[in-house]
Design a protein around this motif. Structure first.
Motif, PDB file in Angstrom:
ATOM      1  N   SER A  80       0.831  -1.206   0.000  1.00  0.00           N
ATOM      2  CA  SER A  80       0.000   0.000   0.000  1.00  0.00           C
ATOM      3  C   SER A  80       0.867   1.259   0.000  1.00  0.00           C
ATOM      4  O   SER A  80       0.579   2.217  -0.725  1.00  0.00           O
ATOM      5  CB  SER A  80      -0.922  -0.004   1.222  1.00  0.00           C
ATOM      6  OG  SER A  80      -1.766  -1.140   1.225  1.00  0.00           O
ATOM      7  N   TYR A  81       1.932   1.254   0.814  1.00  0.00           N
ATOM      8  CA  TYR A  81       2.858   2.390   0.809  1.00  0.00           C
ATOM      9  C   TYR A  81       3.442   2.603  -0.589  1.00  0.00           C
ATOM     10  O   TYR A  81       3.561   3.739  -1.066  1.00  0.00           O
ATOM     11  CB  TYR A  81       4.009   2.163   1.793  1.00  0.00           C
ATOM     12  CG  TYR A  81       3.611   1.986   3.228  1.00  0.00           C
ATOM     13  CD1 TYR A  81       2.465   2.588   3.742  1.00  0.00           C
ATOM     14  CD2 TYR A  81       4.385   1.206   4.092  1.00  0.00           C
ATOM     15  CE1 TYR A  81       2.103   2.423   5.074  1.00  0.00           C
ATOM     16  CE2 TYR A  81       4.024   1.032   5.417  1.00  0.00           C
ATOM     17  CZ  TYR A  81       2.889   1.637   5.909  1.00  0.00           C
ATOM     18  OH  TYR A  81       2.548   1.461   7.219  1.00  0.00           O
ATOM     19  N   ALA A  82       3.818   1.493  -1.246  1.00  0.00           N
ATOM     20  CA  ALA A  82       4.427   1.579  -2.572  1.00  0.00           C
ATOM     21  C   ALA A  82       3.440   2.168  -3.592  1.00  0.00           C
ATOM     22  O   ALA A  82       3.818   2.992  -4.430  1.00  0.00           O
ATOM     23  CB  ALA A  82       4.899   0.204  -3.031  1.00  0.00           C
ATOM     24  N   LEU A  83       2.183   1.740  -3.524  1.00  0.00           N
ATOM     25  CA  LEU A  83       1.184   2.251  -4.463  1.00  0.00           C
ATOM     26  C   LEU A  83       0.921   3.738  -4.243  1.00  0.00           C
ATOM     27  O   LEU A  83       0.811   4.509  -5.207  1.00  0.00           O
ATOM     28  CB  LEU A  83      -0.118   1.458  -4.319  1.00  0.00           C
ATOM     29  CG  LEU A  83      -0.083  -0.001  -4.778  1.00  0.00           C
ATOM     30  CD1 LEU A  83      -1.440  -0.646  -4.555  1.00  0.00           C
ATOM     31  CD2 LEU A  83       0.325  -0.103  -6.244  1.00  0.00           C
ATOM     32  N   ILE A  84       0.827   4.144  -2.986  1.00  0.00           N
ATOM     33  CA  ILE A  84       0.605   5.562  -2.687  1.00  0.00           C
ATOM     34  C   ILE A  84       1.802   6.396  -3.138  1.00  0.00           C
ATOM     35  O   ILE A  84       1.650   7.460  -3.761  1.00  0.00           O
ATOM     36  CB  ILE A  84       0.344   5.749  -1.178  1.00  0.00           C
ATOM     37  CG1 ILE A  84      -0.973   5.076  -0.783  1.00  0.00           C
ATOM     38  CG2 ILE A  84       0.307   7.235  -0.818  1.00  0.00           C
ATOM     39  CD1 ILE A  84      -1.212   5.029   0.712  1.00  0.00           C
ATOM     40  N   GLY A  85       3.017   5.913  -2.813  1.00  0.00           N
ATOM     41  CA  GLY A  85       4.220   6.638  -3.224  1.00  0.00           C
ATOM     42  C   GLY A  85       4.358   6.714  -4.728  1.00  0.00           C
ATOM     43  O   GLY A  85       4.731   7.761  -5.278  1.00  0.00           O
ATOM     44  N   ALA A  86       4.039   5.622  -5.426  1.00  0.00           N
ATOM     45  CA  ALA A  86       4.129   5.603  -6.885  1.00  0.00           C
ATOM     46  C   ALA A  86       3.123   6.566  -7.509  1.00  0.00           C
ATOM     47  O   ALA A  86       3.430   7.251  -8.493  1.00  0.00           O
ATOM     48  CB  ALA A  86       3.893   4.183  -7.403  1.00  0.00           C
ATOM     49  N   ALA A  87       1.925   6.610  -6.932  1.00  0.00           N
ATOM     50  CA  ALA A  87       0.901   7.519  -7.461  1.00  0.00           C
ATOM     51  C   ALA A  87       1.343   8.976  -7.304  1.00  0.00           C
ATOM     52  O   ALA A  87       1.170   9.795  -8.222  1.00  0.00           O
ATOM     53  CB  ALA A  87      -0.426   7.283  -6.730  1.00  0.00           C
ATOM     54  N   TYR A  88       1.939   9.301  -6.159  1.00  0.00           N
ATOM     55  CA  TYR A  88       2.391  10.673  -5.932  1.00  0.00           C
ATOM     56  C   TYR A  88       3.564  11.014  -6.854  1.00  0.00           C
ATOM     57  O   TYR A  88       3.618  12.108  -7.435  1.00  0.00           O
ATOM     58  CB  TYR A  88       2.800  10.839  -4.470  1.00  0.00           C
ATOM     59  CG  TYR A  88       3.221  12.247  -4.108  1.00  0.00           C
ATOM     60  CD1 TYR A  88       2.492  13.343  -4.538  1.00  0.00           C
ATOM     61  CD2 TYR A  88       4.363  12.473  -3.342  1.00  0.00           C
ATOM     62  CE1 TYR A  88       2.870  14.639  -4.205  1.00  0.00           C
ATOM     63  CE2 TYR A  88       4.761  13.755  -3.013  1.00  0.00           C
ATOM     64  CZ  TYR A  88       4.007  14.844  -3.453  1.00  0.00           C
ATOM     65  OH  TYR A  88       4.397  16.111  -3.125  1.00  0.00           O
ATOM     66  N   ALA A  89       4.507  10.067  -7.012  1.00  0.00           N
ATOM     67  CA  ALA A  89       5.650  10.297  -7.901  1.00  0.00           C
ATOM     68  C   ALA A  89       5.179  10.465  -9.346  1.00  0.00           C
ATOM     69  O   ALA A  89       5.682  11.334 -10.081  1.00  0.00           O
ATOM     70  CB  ALA A  89       6.644   9.140  -7.791  1.00  0.00           C
ATOM     71  N   TYR A  90       4.226   9.666  -9.759  1.00  0.00           N
ATOM     72  CA  TYR A  90       3.685   9.768 -11.123  1.00  0.00           C
ATOM     73  C   TYR A  90       3.035  11.133 -11.343  1.00  0.00           C
ATOM     74  O   TYR A  90       3.216  11.760 -12.392  1.00  0.00           O
ATOM     75  CB  TYR A  90       2.669   8.654 -11.348  1.00  0.00           C
ATOM     76  CG  TYR A  90       2.105   8.609 -12.750  1.00  0.00           C
ATOM     77  CD1 TYR A  90       2.803   7.977 -13.776  1.00  0.00           C
ATOM     78  CD2 TYR A  90       0.876   9.196 -13.047  1.00  0.00           C
ATOM     79  CE1 TYR A  90       2.293   7.935 -15.065  1.00  0.00           C
ATOM     80  CE2 TYR A  90       0.356   9.164 -14.333  1.00  0.00           C
ATOM     81  CZ  TYR A  90       1.069   8.529 -15.334  1.00  0.00           C
ATOM     82  OH  TYR A  90       0.556   8.498 -16.609  1.00  0.00           O
TER      83      TYR A  90
END
Length: 205
Positions: free
Chosen positions: A36-46
């Protein structure tokens, strides 16, 4: 001795041998939260890359360092959550959190992980960052497979899955970000849920 009694004794012996040779206090929820952390971080980076730099990530730019900061935050949160939940589960099961099993697990996991991390850092320093996502998946997969014989069997299959995704990422340039999301986000959640229902949920009943 009845057949049922014999089977029960075999099951108990197998359980004792597994506990004595493997670190089994890993918590499935830590995998779910890490994903979940990875998905949230990836969404913000994107969002940062697409909205702030029009889809172009320039090495050394402010956006680049922000993305690295997001990656570091995701890693710290994932490791911290894993340590906390695993320690809590070990105490509940009256198991030692730091013994020969733990040291063997960490030793086999950290060698490929640190080597891969240093290699990726050197590649970034030299301006070669096109395959960073694939390298993260590959070295992370290697570390999981290397450490899997000291812990739950699911870890080996997670590692092999990460390696496959890393190889696919190398074979399909331009999709590295999405393979990273799939490997560190989706796969962690899937395997975390599977581990929770097989090990953690049963231990609660």
């Amino acid at each position: 001795m009845t057949k049922e009694k014999y089977l029960d004794d075999l099951q108990e012996i197998r359980s004792i041998m597994q506990k004595s040779s493997r670190f089994i206090s890993l918590n499935g929820l830590s995998g779910v939260l890490a994903g979940s952390y990875a998905l949230i971080g990836a969404a913000y980076a994107y969002w940062l890359v697409e909205e702030k730099s029009k889809g172009i990530l320039v090495l050394g730019s402010t956006i680049f360092w922000q993305c690295l900061g997001i990656l570091a935050t995701v890693a710290i949160l994932s490791v911290g959550t894993g340590i906390w939940l695993t320690t809590r589960k070990a105490k509940k099961n009256r198991e030692s959190i730091w013994d020969a099993k733990t040291r063997s697990l960490l030793g086999h996991m950290l060698v490929p992980l640190l080597a891969g991390g240093l290699y990726i850092c050197i590649s970034l320093w030299q301006g070669r960052y096109g395959q960073s996502g694939a390298l993260m998946l590959l070295f992370y997969g290697f570390s999981l497979v290397s450490a899997s014989k000291f812990t739950l069997g699911y870890i080996k299959y997670l590692g092999l899955s990460e390696i496959v995704l890393g190889l696919l990422s190398v074979s399909l340039p331009g999709y590295g970000f999405w393979f990273w999301v799939l490997g560190f986000g989706v796969l962690h959640i899937v395997y975390g849920i599977a581990m929770y229902f097989k090990y953690d949920r049963i231990s609660r009943t």
